[in-house]
Scaffold this active site. Structure first.
Site, PDB file in Angstrom:
ATOM      1  N   HIS A 196       0.838  -1.201   0.000  1.00  0.00           N
ATOM      2  CA  HIS A 196       0.000   0.000   0.000  1.00  0.00           C
ATOM      3  C   HIS A 196       0.877   1.258   0.000  1.00  0.00           C
ATOM      4  O   HIS A 196       0.707   2.163  -0.826  1.00  0.00           O
ATOM      5  CB  HIS A 196      -0.888   0.033   1.245  1.00  0.00           C
ATOM      6  CG  HIS A 196      -1.998  -0.967   1.260  1.00  0.00           C
ATOM      7  ND1 HIS A 196      -1.794  -2.294   1.512  1.00  0.00           N
ATOM      8  CD2 HIS A 196      -3.331  -0.816   1.083  1.00  0.00           C
ATOM      9  CE1 HIS A 196      -2.945  -2.938   1.487  1.00  0.00           C
ATOM     10  NE2 HIS A 196      -3.901  -2.061   1.232  1.00  0.00           N
ATOM     11  N   HIS A 236      -0.828  -3.976   9.287  1.00  0.00           N
ATOM     12  CA  HIS A 236       0.616  -3.958   9.061  1.00  0.00           C
ATOM     13  C   HIS A 236       1.307  -3.556  10.351  1.00  0.00           C
ATOM     14  O   HIS A 236       0.760  -2.813  11.174  1.00  0.00           O
ATOM     15  CB  HIS A 236       1.009  -2.969   7.963  1.00  0.00           C
ATOM     16  CG  HIS A 236       0.976  -3.542   6.582  1.00  0.00           C
ATOM     17  ND1 HIS A 236       1.801  -4.562   6.178  1.00  0.00           N
ATOM     18  CD2 HIS A 236       0.205  -3.232   5.510  1.00  0.00           C
ATOM     19  CE1 HIS A 236       1.551  -4.861   4.910  1.00  0.00           C
ATOM     20  NE2 HIS A 236       0.585  -4.064   4.478  1.00  0.00           N
ATOM     21  N   ASP A 240       6.682  -2.519   8.561  1.00  0.00           N
ATOM     22  CA  ASP A 240       6.197  -2.732   7.198  1.00  0.00           C
ATOM     23  C   ASP A 240       5.976  -1.401   6.486  1.00  0.00           C
ATOM     24  O   ASP A 240       6.286  -1.245   5.303  1.00  0.00           O
ATOM     25  CB  ASP A 240       4.877  -3.506   7.211  1.00  0.00           C
ATOM     26  CG  ASP A 240       4.957  -4.813   7.962  1.00  0.00           C
ATOM     27  OD1 ASP A 240       6.045  -5.394   8.011  1.00  0.00           O
ATOM     28  OD2 ASP A 240       3.922  -5.243   8.509  1.00  0.00           O
TER      29      ASP A 240
END
Length: 283
Positions: A196, A236, A240
């Site tokens: 993302h 996450h 991350d």
């Protein structure tokens, strides 16, 4: 001032260049241990005399601290976290991983856990943002003839898959999934690193190259908001997200180097199908 090491410092005239050595001649005729030791000592003296730190002064230190304060702050950080690393008691093997982002978003996690509808709405909005990233990245190649962002995304997601499979992190116990979240359908996914965030960075960097600064700022703001949401839903870990930012920058740079390499190695502009247009090479 000299900048030969990349950091301007005052240098003495004999610090690096023009420094002549006075090694003792050794032609095989001198066999005494005293001569060998003297030659060795002189060699050490020459090496030390040429060393960069031998030219440093207090004025140099003040200059570096004033002008290059950013690396100085990070140097202090190195020392600080060396102390932390050697004294910190690690999390027990059977415990949940400690994540400072999870600690900071505990209240958000509770709100989303108690409001499934709000969690679904935010997940849907985040999926729309992912669709925006994807559309822009593919658009730059198919419609504008600039494949750098698309190549970067291919590099990034492939490496993410390799790393995510190689070290599979446990899904947090407080994870709040949604059927409309990306990947859609509450399917399993790799945690390390965040695609993302990396995808958002790739799109934002391309926008900046094209001077689409307002659009890039919008993407950066949405990227921050999605990061907060991902922490709140435990989708996450903090690491991350942080590595996702670095991955976006890294793979954008590698894609640019790939374009340059291919344009030099092959004359792609006139040899049939080419991923790279003239405009992309100019930009």
């Amino acid at each position: 001032m000299s900048t030969e090491t990349g950091v301007p410092l005052r240098r003495r005239s004999n610090s690096l260049n023009g420094h002549h050595t006075n090694d003792v001649a050794f032609d095989g005729t001198v066999s005494s241990m005293e001569s060998i030791v003297k030659k060795t000592d002189d060699g050490y003296a020459n090496v030390v005399g040429k060393a960069s730190f031998m030219t440093w002064t207090a004025r140099d230190a003040i200059y570096v601290a004033r002008v290059h304060w950013i690396p100085c702050v990070f140097a202090v950080g190195v020392l600080f976290f060396m102390g932390v690393e050697y004294t910190l008691q690690m999390i027990p093997a059977r415990s949940e991983p400690f994540d400072v982002g999870f600690v900071a978003t505990r209240s958000l996690n509770r709100v989303l856990a108690n409001s499934p509808d709000l969690n679904t709405v935010l997940a849907a909005l985040n999926t729309v943002f992912v669709a925006m990233q994807t559309t822009y990245i593919v658009w730059t190649w198919l419609m504008e003839g600039r494949p750098r962002a698309t190549i970067s995304a291919c590099f990034m997601f492939t490496c993410r898959g390799i790393l995510g499979y190689s070290t599979q992190l446990p899904l947090p116990q407080e994870f709040l999934g949604s059927g409309v979240d990306f990947p859609v359908g509450n399917v399993s996914f790799f945690l390390f690193y965040s695609g993302h965030v990396a995808g958002s960075m790739i799109a934002s960097l391309d926008m900046r190259r094209m001077q689409r600064l307002r659009l890039a700022m919008l993407f950066d703001i949405l990227n921050v908001l999605q990061s907060i949401r991902l922490l709140g839903t435990r989708g996450h870990y903090t690491i991350d997200l942080a590595v996702g930012v670095g991955a976006g920058i890294l793979f954008d740079s590698l894609a640019g180097k790939y374009e340059e390499m291919m344009s030099k190695r092959h004359n792609l502009l006139g040899n049939g199908f080419s991923l790279i247009s003239k405009d992309s090479l100019v930009n």
